[in-house]
Design an enzyme around this catalytic site. Structure first.
Site, PDB file in Angstrom:
ATOM      1  N   ASP A 223     117.942 -66.463   5.625  1.00 21.01           N
ATOM      2  CA  ASP A 223     116.658 -65.865   6.511  1.00 21.01           C
ATOM      3  C   ASP A 223     116.447 -67.093   7.437  1.00 21.01           C
ATOM      4  OD1 ASP A 223     116.381 -63.584   5.048  1.00 21.01           O
ATOM      5  OD2 ASP A 223     114.940 -64.515   3.758  1.00 21.01           O
TER       6      ASP A 223
ATOM      7  N   ASN B  73     125.067 -65.509   3.612  1.00 22.47           N
ATOM      8  CA  ASN B  73     124.656 -65.088   2.567  1.00 22.47           C
ATOM      9  C   ASN B  73     125.061 -65.176   1.191  1.00 22.47           C
ATOM     10  OD1 ASN B  73     121.831 -64.124   3.796  1.00 22.47           O
ATOM     11  ND2 ASN B  73     122.907 -62.144   4.361  1.00 22.47           N
TER      12      ASN B  73
ATOM     13  N   HIS C 251     120.466 -65.928   0.500  1.00 19.34           N
ATOM     14  CA  HIS C 251     119.694 -65.254   1.165  1.00 19.34           C
ATOM     15  C   HIS C 251     118.605 -65.946   1.911  1.00 19.34           C
ATOM     16  CE1 HIS C 251     121.378 -61.202   0.845  1.00 19.34           C
ATOM     17  NE2 HIS C 251     121.628 -61.562  -0.418  1.00 19.34           N
TER      18      HIS C 251
ATOM     19  N   GLU D 146     121.278 -58.444  11.168  1.00 18.82           N
ATOM     20  CA  GLU D 146     121.496 -59.441  11.897  1.00 18.82           C
ATOM     21  C   GLU D 146     121.802 -59.065  13.234  1.00 18.82           C
ATOM     22  OE1 GLU D 146     125.474 -58.097   9.971  1.00 18.82           O
ATOM     23  OE2 GLU D 146     123.115 -58.129   9.530  1.00 18.82           O
TER      24      GLU D 146
END
Length: 363
Positions: free
Chosen positions: A240, A231, A236, A266
């Site tokens: 994803d 990230n 982000h 996660e």
């Protein structure tokens, strides 16, 4: 309409007002529900004994909207919400015939339900089981029964069918909406797999089954290594995509019947019914290697990858020396401890917990 409900409708019309339905309609009291608004929900203030005996639970005092899915599935809850709101809004009786498999039974049952307004937002509901359709039922009658099985009916002053409460097109739209709500309530929106609550529900069902059958049951807890770095470095959106790619790798490595769920940011969990710790380690290593091959492409075009650490915990009654079965949460806690050992040993590893390592209550 069933003669018993015709009688209840006639008594309701003659009463002129409802103060205490079980007392006013004693012949139907065991088959009556009385429902009052409780905030945004509906609470049973009377739950007939016939329902207690038939379905095995007394729901008097319970808020319908908060009942767990195993007691009242989403489609049935949505159907009740529609019927009750419709009667409150229109202040007129509504009748429905409904066929389903109730209480984990093997055969479908048909019930007829009459919903009556009782003033001040209260409702009185009468419900009776009815005989199943005849095997040689005429096609026209079968078609009418199918429609009435899906669409509630408004009753006229004589107790006959006045109108359908919604069109067939509206019914189809309503059912699609319920299916979407069910999916959203049980699935992780990013990856499409079971969310935490649904994973625990499914894994709990499988754990109970394997316990009854005397088989092994194993869980794995998985955590993406250094996920924060993904990230921080690529953003982000790439994070994803990493989670989605991880789920894709899991699906390739897992078998039909294994249960995969996202239980944290996660962090993921997998239930492996009928699998001992030796076989589970093989599956975990295969999954770990599969994840290691994943390549991510960031928005800036750069490529990267990631790894996963896995903790495994297995149980069977024979191995546990006759002790009672653990809960899914207890097994996940044991697997989580093995996961931390995998992290401490350098990550991108599989560690298997020993049953003897489980936390014990103090004597």
């Amino acid at each position: 309409m069933d003669p018993r409900l015709i009688d209840l409708l006639a008594q309701w019309r003659a009463a002129g007002g409802i103060e205490d339905a079980p007392r006013q309609f004693p012949d139907h009291a065991d088959h009556l529900l009385v429902i009052e608004v409780d905030g945004a929900g509906n609470r049973y203030t009377h739950y007939g004994q016939a329902f207690v005996e038939h379905f095995g639970a007394d729901l008097a005092g319970c808020v319908i909207d908060r009942l767990p899915a195993e007691v009242l599935p989403a489609d049935r809850r949505g159907m009740l919400d529609f019927d009750y709101a419709f009667v409150r809004r229109g202040n007129q009786p509504l009748w429905r015939s409904y066929t389903a498999v109730f209480d984990d039974g093997d055969a479908a049952e048909t019930w007829q339900r009459l919903v009556l307004p009782a003033g001040e937002g209260r409702l009185v509901v009468g419900a009776y089981p009815v005989a199943p359709p005849a095997p040689d039922e005429e096609p026209g009658a079968a078609l009418l029964r199918m429609v009435l099985d899906r669409v509630p009916v408004l009753l006229d002053e004589s107790g006959g069918i006045g109108d359908l409460a919604l069109s067939l097109r509206a019914y189809c739209d309503h059912q699609q909406h319920l299916a979407e709500l069910e999916w959203r309530a049980t699935r992780d929106s990013l990856t499409g797999i079971a969310n935490r609550a649904h994973f625990h529900h499914l894994a709990g069902l499988e754990l109970g089954h394997t316990q009854r059958m005397g088989r092994w049951f194993t869980v794995m807890v998985l955590d993406l290594d250094h996920f924060k770095r993904i990230n921080d470095r690529w953003g982000h959106a790439t994070g994803d995509r990493a989670l989605q790619a991880f789920v894709g790798a899991c699906r390739q490595a897992l078998r039909e019947g294994d249960i995969l769920g996202r239980v944290g940011g996660e962090e993921f969990a997998i239930a492996l019914p009928g699998t001992n710790e030796v076989a589970a380690r093989v599956i975990a290593e295969r999954l770990r290697a599969q994840v290691e091959q994943v390549t991510l492409e960031a928005d800036d075009g750069s490529l990267g990858g990631f790894t996963v650490s896995i903790g495994v915990a297995a149980w069977c009654e024979a191995m546990a020396g006759g002790e009672g079965a653990p809960s899914v949460a207890e097994l996940l806690k044991l697997a989580d401890a093995a996961l931390y050992r995998a992290k401490a040993a350098g990550r991108n590893r599989v560690e298997v917990a020993a049953w003897a390592d489980r936390p014990r209550a103090e004597e």
